[in-house]
Design a protein around this motif. Structure first.
Motif, PDB file in Angstrom:
ATOM      1  N   GLY A   1       9.608  -9.505  14.440  1.00  0.00           N
ATOM      2  CA  GLY A   1       8.956 -10.803  14.345  1.00  0.00           C
ATOM      3  C   GLY A   1       7.782 -10.765  13.392  1.00  0.00           C
ATOM      4  N   GLU A   2       6.751 -11.545  13.719  1.00  0.00           N
ATOM      5  CA  GLU A   2       5.596 -11.661  12.823  1.00  0.00           C
ATOM      6  C   GLU A   2       4.657 -10.474  12.928  1.00  0.00           C
ATOM      7  OE1 GLU A   2       3.736 -15.336  13.719  1.00  0.00           O
ATOM      8  OE2 GLU A   2       5.331 -16.579  12.860  1.00  0.00           O
ATOM      9  N   THR A   3       4.758  -9.697  13.992  1.00  0.00           N
ATOM     10  CA  THR A   3       3.880  -8.533  14.152  1.00  0.00           C
ATOM     11  C   THR A   3       4.661  -7.255  13.864  1.00  0.00           C
ATOM     12  OG1 THR A   3       4.389  -8.413  16.513  1.00  0.00           O
ATOM     13  CG2 THR A   3       2.453  -9.709  15.857  1.00  0.00           C
ATOM     14  N   ASN A   4       3.955  -6.197  13.523  1.00  0.00           N
ATOM     15  CA  ASN A   4       4.591  -4.930  13.180  1.00  0.00           C
ATOM     16  C   ASN A   4       5.317  -4.343  14.391  1.00  0.00           C
ATOM     17  OD1 ASN A   4       4.037  -4.627  10.457  1.00  0.00           O
ATOM     18  ND2 ASN A   4       2.015  -3.741  10.816  1.00  0.00           N
ATOM     19  N   VAL A   5       6.546  -3.898  14.162  1.00  0.00           N
ATOM     20  CA  VAL A   5       7.348  -3.235  15.181  1.00  0.00           C
ATOM     21  C   VAL A   5       7.730  -1.859  14.646  1.00  0.00           C
ATOM     22  CG1 VAL A   5       9.480  -3.270  16.519  1.00  0.00           C
ATOM     23  CG2 VAL A   5       8.253  -5.404  16.080  1.00  0.00           C
ATOM     24  N   ARG A   6       7.409  -0.824  15.406  1.00  0.00           N
ATOM     25  CA  ARG A   6       7.748   0.538  14.977  1.00  0.00           C
ATOM     26  C   ARG A   6       9.229   0.794  15.240  1.00  0.00           C
ATOM     27  NH1 ARG A   6       4.587   5.458  17.639  1.00  0.00           N
ATOM     28  NH2 ARG A   6       5.751   4.681  19.450  1.00  0.00           N
ATOM     29  N   ILE A   7       9.980   1.070  14.176  1.00  0.00           N
ATOM     30  CA  ILE A   7      11.416   1.298  14.303  1.00  0.00           C
ATOM     31  C   ILE A   7      11.789   2.753  14.072  1.00  0.00           C
ATOM     32  CG2 ILE A   7      11.936  -1.062  13.605  1.00  0.00           C
ATOM     33  CD1 ILE A   7      12.787   0.126  10.871  1.00  0.00           C
TER      34      ILE A   7
ATOM     35  N   VAL B   1      11.137 -12.971   4.644  1.00  0.00           N
ATOM     36  CA  VAL B   1      10.474 -11.892   3.911  1.00  0.00           C
ATOM     37  C   VAL B   1      10.212 -10.747   4.881  1.00  0.00           C
ATOM     38  CG1 VAL B   1       8.508 -11.221   2.502  1.00  0.00           C
ATOM     39  CG2 VAL B   1       9.405 -13.560   2.369  1.00  0.00           C
ATOM     40  N   CYS B   2      10.724  -9.554   4.554  1.00  0.00           N
ATOM     41  CA  CYS B   2      10.562  -8.366   5.388  1.00  0.00           C
ATOM     42  C   CYS B   2       9.540  -7.433   4.747  1.00  0.00           C
ATOM     43  CB  CYS B   2      11.906  -7.656   5.563  1.00  0.00           C
ATOM     44  SG  CYS B   2      11.817  -6.147   6.545  1.00  0.00           S
ATOM     45  N   HIS B   3       8.516  -7.097   5.489  1.00  0.00           N
ATOM     46  CA  HIS B   3       7.455  -6.214   5.014  1.00  0.00           C
ATOM     47  C   HIS B   3       7.586  -4.853   5.702  1.00  0.00           C
ATOM     48  CE1 HIS B   3       5.104  -9.427   2.968  1.00  0.00           C
ATOM     49  NE2 HIS B   3       5.628 -10.196   3.926  1.00  0.00           N
ATOM     50  N   VAL B   4       7.501  -3.771   4.939  1.00  0.00           N
ATOM     51  CA  VAL B   4       7.623  -2.406   5.442  1.00  0.00           C
ATOM     52  C   VAL B   4       6.264  -1.718   5.329  1.00  0.00           C
ATOM     53  CG1 VAL B   4       8.827  -0.195   5.257  1.00  0.00           C
ATOM     54  CG2 VAL B   4      10.022  -2.329   4.688  1.00  0.00           C
ATOM     55  N   THR B   5       5.884  -1.033   6.407  1.00  0.00           N
ATOM     56  CA  THR B   5       4.629  -0.288   6.418  1.00  0.00           C
ATOM     57  C   THR B   5       4.915   1.155   6.813  1.00  0.00           C
ATOM     58  OG1 THR B   5       3.353  -2.254   7.028  1.00  0.00           O
ATOM     59  CG2 THR B   5       2.320  -0.117   7.403  1.00  0.00           C
ATOM     60  N   PHE B   6       4.461   2.101   6.000  1.00  0.00           N
ATOM     61  CA  PHE B   6       4.587   3.525   6.299  1.00  0.00           C
ATOM     62  C   PHE B   6       3.278   4.024   6.901  1.00  0.00           C
ATOM     63  CE2 PHE B   6       7.674   3.651   2.535  1.00  0.00           C
ATOM     64  CZ  PHE B   6       8.758   3.459   3.359  1.00  0.00           C
ATOM     65  N   GLU B   7       3.417   4.973   7.819  1.00  0.00           N
ATOM     66  CA  GLU B   7       2.237   5.529   8.482  1.00  0.00           C
ATOM     67  C   GLU B   7       2.440   7.024   8.672  1.00  0.00           C
ATOM     68  OE1 GLU B   7      -0.074   3.543  11.962  1.00  0.00           O
ATOM     69  OE2 GLU B   7       1.275   5.025  12.870  1.00  0.00           O
ATOM     70  N   LEU B   8       1.487   7.824   8.247  1.00  0.00           N
ATOM     71  CA  LEU B   8       1.523   9.276   8.393  1.00  0.00           C
ATOM     72  C   LEU B   8       0.325   9.724   9.200  1.00  0.00           C
ATOM     73  CD1 LEU B   8       2.799  12.028   7.714  1.00  0.00           C
ATOM     74  CD2 LEU B   8       1.443  12.052   5.602  1.00  0.00           C
TER      75      LEU B   8
ATOM     76  N   GLU C   1      11.252  -6.973   1.075  1.00  0.00           N
ATOM     77  CA  GLU C   1      12.583  -7.496   0.802  1.00  0.00           C
ATOM     78  C   GLU C   1      12.639  -8.963   1.212  1.00  0.00           C
ATOM     79  OE1 GLU C   1      15.317  -6.431  -0.524  1.00  0.00           O
ATOM     80  OE2 GLU C   1      15.113  -4.262  -0.726  1.00  0.00           O
ATOM     81  N   THR C   2      13.374  -9.769   0.431  1.00  0.00           N
ATOM     82  CA  THR C   2      13.574 -11.184   0.735  1.00  0.00           C
ATOM     83  C   THR C   2      15.056 -11.424   0.957  1.00  0.00           C
ATOM     84  OG1 THR C   2      11.668 -11.774  -0.644  1.00  0.00           O
ATOM     85  CG2 THR C   2      13.211 -13.545  -0.070  1.00  0.00           C
ATOM     86  N   TRP C   3      15.391 -11.992   2.130  1.00  0.00           N
ATOM     87  CA  TRP C   3      16.791 -12.122   2.508  1.00  0.00           C
ATOM     88  C   TRP C   3      17.092 -13.524   3.028  1.00  0.00           C
ATOM     89  CZ3 TRP C   3      15.535  -7.341   5.767  1.00  0.00           C
ATOM     90  CH2 TRP C   3      15.717  -6.154   5.026  1.00  0.00           C
TER      91      TRP C   3
ATOM     92  N   VAL D   1       7.463   4.241  10.712  1.00  0.00           N
ATOM     93  CA  VAL D   1       7.838   3.115   9.848  1.00  0.00           C
ATOM     94  C   VAL D   1       7.796   1.851  10.697  1.00  0.00           C
ATOM     95  CG1 VAL D   1       9.612   2.093   8.388  1.00  0.00           C
ATOM     96  CG2 VAL D   1       9.297   4.574   8.405  1.00  0.00           C
ATOM     97  N   TYR D   2       7.099   0.824  10.182  1.00  0.00           N
ATOM     98  CA  TYR D   2       6.978  -0.454  10.872  1.00  0.00           C
ATOM     99  C   TYR D   2       7.626  -1.553  10.031  1.00  0.00           C
ATOM    100  CZ  TYR D   2       3.372   1.926  13.649  1.00  0.00           C
ATOM    101  OH  TYR D   2       2.692   2.796  14.456  1.00  0.00           O
ATOM    102  N   LEU D   3       8.184  -2.550  10.706  1.00  0.00           N
ATOM    103  CA  LEU D   3       8.738  -3.731  10.047  1.00  0.00           C
ATOM    104  C   LEU D   3       8.131  -4.982  10.649  1.00  0.00           C
ATOM    105  CD1 LEU D   3      12.614  -3.144   9.689  1.00  0.00           C
ATOM    106  CD2 LEU D   3      10.804  -2.639   8.053  1.00  0.00           C
ATOM    107  N   ARG D   4       7.950  -6.000   9.813  1.00  0.00           N
ATOM    108  CA  ARG D   4       7.582  -7.330  10.289  1.00  0.00           C
ATOM    109  C   ARG D   4       8.233  -8.359   9.380  1.00  0.00           C
ATOM    110  NH1 ARG D   4       3.346  -9.815   7.409  1.00  0.00           N
ATOM    111  NH2 ARG D   4       2.286  -8.422   5.921  1.00  0.00           N
ATOM    112  N   MET D   5       8.464  -9.566   9.907  1.00  0.00           N
ATOM    113  CA  MET D   5       9.199 -10.602   9.189  1.00  0.00           C
ATOM    114  C   MET D   5       8.343 -11.852   9.075  1.00  0.00           C
ATOM    115  SD  MET D   5      12.358  -9.300   8.682  1.00  0.00           S
ATOM    116  CE  MET D   5      13.478 -10.679   8.561  1.00  0.00           C
ATOM    117  N   GLU D   6       8.440 -12.490   7.932  1.00  0.00           N
ATOM    118  CA  GLU D   6       7.856 -13.816   7.712  1.00  0.00           C
ATOM    119  C   GLU D   6       8.975 -14.805   7.434  1.00  0.00           C
ATOM    120  OE1 GLU D   6       5.062 -13.677   4.550  1.00  0.00           O
ATOM    121  OE2 GLU D   6       3.571 -12.504   5.655  1.00  0.00           O
ATOM    122  N   ASP D   7       8.776 -16.051   7.906  1.00  0.00           N
ATOM    123  CA  ASP D   7       9.747 -17.137   7.701  1.00  0.00           C
ATOM    124  C   ASP D   7      11.103 -16.772   8.299  1.00  0.00           C
ATOM    125  OD1 ASP D   7       7.769 -18.469   6.274  1.00  0.00           O
ATOM    126  OD2 ASP D   7       8.390 -17.569   4.374  1.00  0.00           O
TER     127      ASP D   7
END
Length: 632
Positions: free
Chosen positions: A389-395, A488-495, A507-509, A535-541
Motif C-alpha cells: 500500500g502507501e506505506t513501506n512493506v518489508r518483502i 507507481v512502485c517505490h523500492v527502498t533498500f536497507e543494510l 516502476e510505473t505499471w 527490501v521494502y515496497l510501497r505503492m502510489e495511485d
C-alpha cells in the motif's frame, strides 16, 4: 529379535532340529513363482546384514541387507528386473507343528542364468532411498524427516509418530539449511538416526525401522552352540561425543562426568547446526545418553544359528573363553541357507584410542568450509502473502555473514499483482455539423385562376413551399470517461537498519501482474558479524500484492559463512491505532505485538494482554482507554 514363541526358542537350541526354507518371487508384472527347499542349490543361499562398519560402532547407519540364491527354476532372467524375493524359515516344534519366521523381502538387482540354474542377487528396500534429495530448506521433527523420506521413496514406516517422539530428541524440531552435504534421502536418514542415537534398517516386513543399542540380553549362546568363537579382551564403551559447529568453525565436545572411554565423532551433521548453544548441548547430551548404553565385548563367532536374531540384539556368551558377566551386540550377521550363522560385534579398544579421543577436545576449525575463492549464497523465499500500500512493506530480509571484508551481490525477483486506481479523463470533442436553414423565399399569393392547373403546380391553397439552405457550424463539446490508471512502485533498500539513499528504483505499471527485478552491489562488508539486507515496497495511485513464493532473492559472494551468527538482537514492534480528540481523548484501539526471532528457523511469537486498562492524564482528567487483546 523377531517375536517367536517359547517353543521356537527351545527347538532352535536343540542338538537336532527339523527345518526347511521356502520362498516366493514376484515379478514387476505381478507373476508369482513359489519355490521350496528342493529348488534351492545346496550351499548357494545366504543373507547378510550389518549396522556398523568393520572396525567400530557407528551411529546413523543405513546399510542395506544382501541376499544371494541359486534356484533350479526355468524362469526367464529378463523378467527378474525389479522383481521381489521373499524368504521364510520353517522350524518344527516339539509338538510336531511348524513355526514360520519371515527372513525379509529383497529386490533383485542382478539375475544370471546357466543351463539349469537361475542365480539371483538382491538387496532390501534401503536402496530405494538412494534417490536425489531436493535440497530445499526443511524443518520438522525426526518423525517428519522419516515420513518425508518414506513418502518420497515408497517405503512404509515400521513405527508410529508417538513411538519416535518418545525417543531421545524425538520431539525436537530439526532444520536442514540449503547449504549441506545431503545428496540423497538416504543421507537424510543417516543424519536423523544420528540425532536419535541409533541406526535404520529394513525389517522383515520390508518397512523402515529405527533401532537403538540396548543393554538387555535377549539370548544366551552356550559353548555347545558355537562352532568357533573369538572374544576381545576389552570392553567398547563411549563416554563423550564431538560435533562440528559450522557457524563457529569449531568441534564441540560433550562428555559424561567420568570421561574415560571412547569419543564418538558425529562430524558435520546438518540437523545440529541451527539453534542456540543450549539447544545444541541438549541434543548432543541426549545422543550421548543413548550412546552410553554401549558397553559391549567385540566378538566373532560361527553358531548353529537362530534365524530370529536381528541387528542390534544384545547377547551373552558363556562357556569356554567367554565371559558370562559381559554383554555384546549383533552388529552384523550372515545366515547361510541350510548352514551355519555367523555373528559379529565390532568395537575399538578405549585404552588404545584414548589419547586420540582426548585430542578432540582442543580441535578448532575441524572443518573449514570457507575456502579461498569459494562462492557462498544465502537465499530467501517468502512464506506469506504481502499487501503493498502507501506505506513501506518489508518483502525481503536476508541475514548473512562473511569471514573477511569483501563484496557481495544482491539479486531478487518479485511478481507483483497490481491494481491501479482508475483515472478520470476529460477532453473537448470538436467537429462540424450541418444544419438546414430556411432561405426566406416563398411562392406568390393571388387568386386562383385555374384550379386544375394550379393544383398540378403544387399550390393548391394558393401558397408556394419554402426553400432551405445547408449551413455548416463548427462545435466543441466537453467529454469525460474513466480508464485504468498507472500505479507507481517505490523500492527502498536497507543494510543493517540504514536506508540506502543513493538508489531508489521506481516502476510505473498498469493493472495486472508484473515482474520486478532487483539488483544491488553490497560493498565493504564488515567481517565476522551478522549483516541484514532488507527490501521494502510501497505503492502510489494503487495497491499490489505478492503471493506466497512469488518473491525469491539471494546474496552471494566469496568467503560467505555457512550460517549467520545470531548477535543476540531481539526486535520488538508495537503498533498503536489512531487516536481521535473530541470531547476528551478517546483511543480507538491499541495492539501490542512482540516478535521473537532465533536461528532455529522456527517462527515464534510473543503476545501480551493488558489486564489493567491504561490511563492517560494531562487532559483535564484521566481517560480510560478500551483494551483489545491481540492474538498470535
Amino acid at each position: 529379535m523377531y517375536v517367536v514363541s517359547k517353543a521356537f526358542l527351545t527347538a532352535v537350541t536343540q542338538n537336532t532340529r527339523h527345518y526347511y526354507w521356502t520362498g516366493k518371487i514376484t515379478t514387476a508384472a505381478g507373476t508369482e513363482y513359489i519355490f521350496t527347499q528342493e529348488d534351492i542349490v545346496k550351499g548357494s543361499g545366504y543373507i547378510t546384514a550389518q549396522c556398523c562398519g568393520n572396525s567400530e560402532i557407528e551411529l546413523g547407519a543405513v546399510y542395506a541387507a544382501e541376499m544371494g540364491i541359486s534356484l533350479f527354476l526355468d524362469i526367464d532372467r529378463y523378467t527378474m528386473e525389479d522383481a521381489e524375493v521373499e524368504l521364510s524359515y520353517h522350524l518344527r516344534l516339539n509338538s510336531g507343528a511348524y513355526e514360520t519366521v519371515p527372513m525379509g523381502i529383497f529386490e533383485v538387482s542382478e539375475a544370471n542364468r546357466t543351463a539349469h540354474v537361475l542365480e539371483l542377487k538382491a538387496y532390501d528396500r534401503m536402496l530405494r532411498f538412494d534417490r536425489t534429495f531436493n535440497g530445499f530448506e526443511t524443518i520438522g521433527t525426526a518423525y517428519g524427516m522419516m515420513e518425508l523420506c518414506s513418502t518420497a521413496c515408497g517405503v512404509e514406516l515400521a513405527q508410529t509418530q508417538a513411538e519416535i517422539e518418545a525417543l531421545p530428541n524425538g520431539s525436537e524440531l530439526l532444520s536442514i539449511y540449503p547449504e549441506n552435504d545431503i545428496e540423497t534421502y538416504r543421507d537424510v536418514l543417516y543424519f536423523t538416526a544420528q540425532v536419535l542415537g541409533g541406526f535404520f534398517c529394513i525389517n522383515r516386513a520390508g518397512k523402515l525401522e529405527f533401532r537403538q543399542y540396548g543393554e538387555t540380553p535377549v539370548m544366551e549362546i552356550l559353548q555347545k552352540h558355537r562352532f568357533s568363537s573369538s572374544f576381545s579382551d576389552f570392553v567398547t564403551r563411549y563416554t563423550a561425543v564431538s560435533s562440528t559447529n559450522l557457524r563457529t568453525q569449531t568441534s564441540e565436545y560433550y562428555a559424561l562426568e567420568t570421561d574415560d572411554g571412547l569419543t564418538m565423532n558425529l562430524g558435520v551433521n546438518p540437523l545440529l547446526q541451527f539453534g542456540l548453544e543450549e539447544t545444541r548441548a541438549e541434543l548432543c547430551g541426549n545422543i550421548l545418553d543413548a550412546l552410553s548404553k554401549v558397553n559391549y565385548v567385540p566378538f566373532d563367532s560361527d553358531t548353529i544359528g537362530n534365524p530370529a536374531l536381528d541387528l542390534g540384539d544384545v547377547l551373552t556368551f558363556s562357556g569356554g573363553q567367554a565371559d558370562a558377566g559381559q554383554i555384546t551386540c549383533v552388529t552384523s550377521f550372515t545366515v547361510k541357507i541350510g548352514g551355519r550363522q555367523s555373528l559379529k560385534c565390532v568395537g575399538k579398544n578405549p585404552r588404545l584410542s584414548q589419547a586420540k579421543s582426548k585430542n578432540d577436545k582442543n580441535i578448532s576449525g575441524l572443518l573449514n568450509q570457507i575456502e579461498a575463492g569459494k562462492i557462498g549464497i544465502h537465499t530467501f523465499t517468502n512464506a506469506s502473502e504481502y499487501i503493498i500500500g502507501e506505506t513501506n512493506v518489508r518483502i525481503i530480509s536476508i541475514e548473512f555473514a562473511s569471514k573477511e571484508e569483501n563484496h557481495a551481490q544482491f539479486f531478487g525477483q518479485v511478481v507483483v499483482d497490481v491494481a491501479a486506481d482508475p483515472a478520470a479523463r476529460s477532453a473537448n470533442a470538436s467537429g462540424t455539423i450541418v444544419i438546414p436553414f430556411p432561405s426566406g423565399n416563398t411562392g406568390n399569393s393571388g387568386e386562383t385562376s385555374g384550379g386544375a392547373a394550379d393544383t398540378e403546380n403544387g399550390s393548391e391553397d394558393g401558397v408556394s413551399g419554402e426553400e432551405t439552405t445547408d449551413i455548416s457550424v463548427d462545435v466543441s463539446l466537453p467529454v469525460t470517461w474513466t480508464e485504468d490508471g498507472k500505479a507507481v512502485c517505490h523500492v527502498t533498500f536497507e543494510l543493517n537498519n540504514t536506508e540506502i539513499l543513493l538508489h531508489h528504483p521506481v516502476e510505473t505499471w498498469h493493472s495486472g501482474k508484473h515482474i520486478l527485478s532487483l539488483y544491488y552491489p553490497i560493498e565493504n562488508i564488515v567481517p565476522n558479524i551478522t549483516n541484514t539486507f532488507n527490501v521494502y515496497l510501497r505503492m502510489e495511485d494503487g495497491s499490489g500484492s505478492v503471493g506466497i513464493g512469488d518473491c525469491i532473492a539471494s546474496i552471494s559472494g566469496q568467503a560467505m559463512a555457512a550460517a549467520a551468527a545470531w548477535d543476540g538482537r531481539i526486535d520488538i514492534e508495537e503498533t498503536v491505532g489512531l487516536f481521535s480528540v473530541g470531547g476528551g481523548l478517546q483511543g480507538k484501539n491499541m495492539t501490542d505485538v512482540m516478535a521473537v526471532e532465533t536461528m532455529e528457523l522456527v517462527q515464534k511469537s510473543y503476545s501480551d494482554t493488558l489486564t489493567a486498562k491504561p490511563k492517560i492524564g494531562a487532559f483535564c482528567q484521566p481517560v480510560t482507554l478500551p483494551v483489545s487483546s491481540d492474538s498470535e
